[in-house]
Design a protein around this motif. Sequence first.
Motif, PDB file in Angstrom:
ATOM      1  N   ALA A 153      42.370  37.960  44.275  1.00 53.74           N
ATOM      2  CA  ALA A 153      42.586  38.494  42.920  1.00 53.74           C
ATOM      3  C   ALA A 153      41.343  38.278  42.071  1.00 53.74           C
ATOM      4  O   ALA A 153      40.840  37.155  41.974  1.00 53.74           O
ATOM      5  N   LEU A 154      40.845  39.363  41.478  1.00 56.80           N
ATOM      6  CA  LEU A 154      39.759  39.258  40.496  1.00 56.80           C
ATOM      7  C   LEU A 154      40.362  39.403  39.108  1.00 56.80           C
ATOM      8  O   LEU A 154      41.000  40.421  38.796  1.00 56.80           O
ATOM      9  N   VAL A 155      40.175  38.371  38.280  1.00 57.68           N
ATOM     10  CA  VAL A 155      40.635  38.424  36.881  1.00 57.68           C
ATOM     11  C   VAL A 155      39.385  38.350  36.014  1.00 57.68           C
ATOM     12  O   VAL A 155      38.645  37.359  36.061  1.00 57.68           O
ATOM     13  N   THR A 156      39.109  39.400  35.245  1.00 54.46           N
ATOM     14  CA  THR A 156      37.855  39.414  34.477  1.00 54.46           C
ATOM     15  C   THR A 156      37.984  38.529  33.230  1.00 54.46           C
ATOM     16  O   THR A 156      39.065  38.415  32.634  1.00 54.46           O
ATOM     17  N   ASN A 191      42.194  43.552  34.567  1.00 53.44           N
ATOM     18  CA  ASN A 191      41.210  43.829  33.526  1.00 53.44           C
ATOM     19  C   ASN A 191      41.643  43.091  32.269  1.00 53.44           C
ATOM     20  O   ASN A 191      42.434  43.598  31.465  1.00 53.44           O
ATOM     21  N   ASN A 192      41.128  41.856  32.144  1.00 53.46           N
ATOM     22  CA  ASN A 192      41.551  40.963  31.056  1.00 53.46           C
ATOM     23  C   ASN A 192      40.483  40.787  29.979  1.00 53.46           C
ATOM     24  O   ASN A 192      40.814  40.634  28.812  1.00 53.46           O
ATOM     25  N   ALA A 193      39.185  40.804  30.378  1.00 47.87           N
ATOM     26  CA  ALA A 193      38.114  40.542  29.402  1.00 47.87           C
ATOM     27  C   ALA A 193      38.291  41.459  28.207  1.00 47.87           C
ATOM     28  O   ALA A 193      38.528  42.660  28.360  1.00 47.87           O
ATOM     29  N   ASP A 247      36.613  46.737  25.871  1.00 44.31           N
ATOM     30  CA  ASP A 247      38.079  46.827  26.020  1.00 44.31           C
ATOM     31  C   ASP A 247      38.546  48.094  26.739  1.00 44.31           C
ATOM     32  O   ASP A 247      39.681  48.154  27.220  1.00 44.31           O
ATOM     33  N   LEU A 248      37.682  49.114  26.810  1.00 42.12           N
ATOM     34  CA  LEU A 248      38.112  50.365  27.465  1.00 42.12           C
ATOM     35  C   LEU A 248      37.120  50.826  28.544  1.00 42.12           C
ATOM     36  O   LEU A 248      37.522  51.090  29.685  1.00 42.12           O
ATOM     37  N   ASN A 265      46.120  46.159  33.698  1.00 45.05           N
ATOM     38  CA  ASN A 265      45.283  46.228  32.504  1.00 45.05           C
ATOM     39  C   ASN A 265      45.960  45.476  31.365  1.00 45.05           C
ATOM     40  O   ASN A 265      47.142  45.724  31.071  1.00 45.05           O
ATOM     41  N   ILE A 266      45.209  44.579  30.733  1.00 46.64           N
ATOM     42  CA  ILE A 266      45.798  43.826  29.626  1.00 46.64           C
ATOM     43  C   ILE A 266      45.674  44.656  28.348  1.00 46.64           C
ATOM     44  O   ILE A 266      44.592  44.795  27.768  1.00 46.64           O
TER      45      ILE A 266
END
Length: 262
Positions: free
Chosen positions: A14-17, A94-96, A119-120, A144-145
Amino acid sequence: MGILDSFSLQGKVALVTGASYGIGFAIAKGFADAGATIVFNDIKQELVDKGVASYAEVGVKAHGYVCDVTDEAAVVALVEQIEREVGIIDILVNNAGIIKRIPMLEMTATEFRQVIDVDLNAPFSVSKAVIPSMIKKGHGKIINICSMMSELGRETVSAYAAAKGGLKMLTRNIASEYGEYGIQCNGIGPGYIATPQTAPLRQPGVPFNEFIISKTPAARWGETDDLVGPAVFLASDASDFVNGHILYVDGGILAYIGKQPK
Ligand code: NAP
Ligand code: GCO
């Protein structure tokens, strides 16, 4: 497979930015508890080192990388490096994210673009970089957060609302375009969660604090841990037929007209 097994993330990468702290950190820790190998990025090496140490403190061996998610070439290089050193990414969050609380008439076009960029545009670039290997593997999960601002407006957050509204539609489009390859793309829309991002809104004496509590049927701010169960669900086989959905984890804000004045 037993019902609880379908929530397991055993063997997944899992990649969590942007996950050295805050919402991303809590979600990544939850993924690790469910069996996943954790990869995260931050902008500077010192922040990555701090993040790796924070994960170690909670018993998680996380792989941290330096990468600014707004730099598309760096994102492509990051994904290649993760695939080489850790494995194909099964789950992307996509959290950052950033916010600038500035009245629209005082906001410069440069400031507006900076928010849209992180954010986008960044979720577009990171998703684009991971999807080809997900297609080859025949499965993948992208989360996507999003935000309350994917649905609602508010004074001072024009860029953030535009970005998070756009992210909701990017979510639905990724689901539409790549669902046939076994990829599910969903969003989580957190309510008001206690993190550094919302610290200015929670200072004692700031009326916004009471305002949010009165707008939330749960009558409290959310904690980062409130997002973990929903995130594990959307990352796991248990949600394999859930696609293009935004799961609002908001203590009921979007369902509520608000408390009438006494
Ligand atoms: P936060 O505490 O400000 O953390 C955001 C993270 O994103 C930080 O680790 C930050 O890294 C990282 N980041 C920012 N720009 C980046 C870039 N260009 N490249 C790589 N990483 C970058 O925010 P949070 O409250 O945990 O929010 C996480 C996500 O949830 C955001 O997308 C936010 O919009 C969303 N959200 C938050 C709430 C809330 O109530 N808190 C509600 C709804 C949605 P640094 O270490 O460099 O700062
Ligand atoms: C605000 C913003 C953010 C919230 C969040 C709500 O009202 O200032 O919306 O601060 O953290 O995104 O879901």
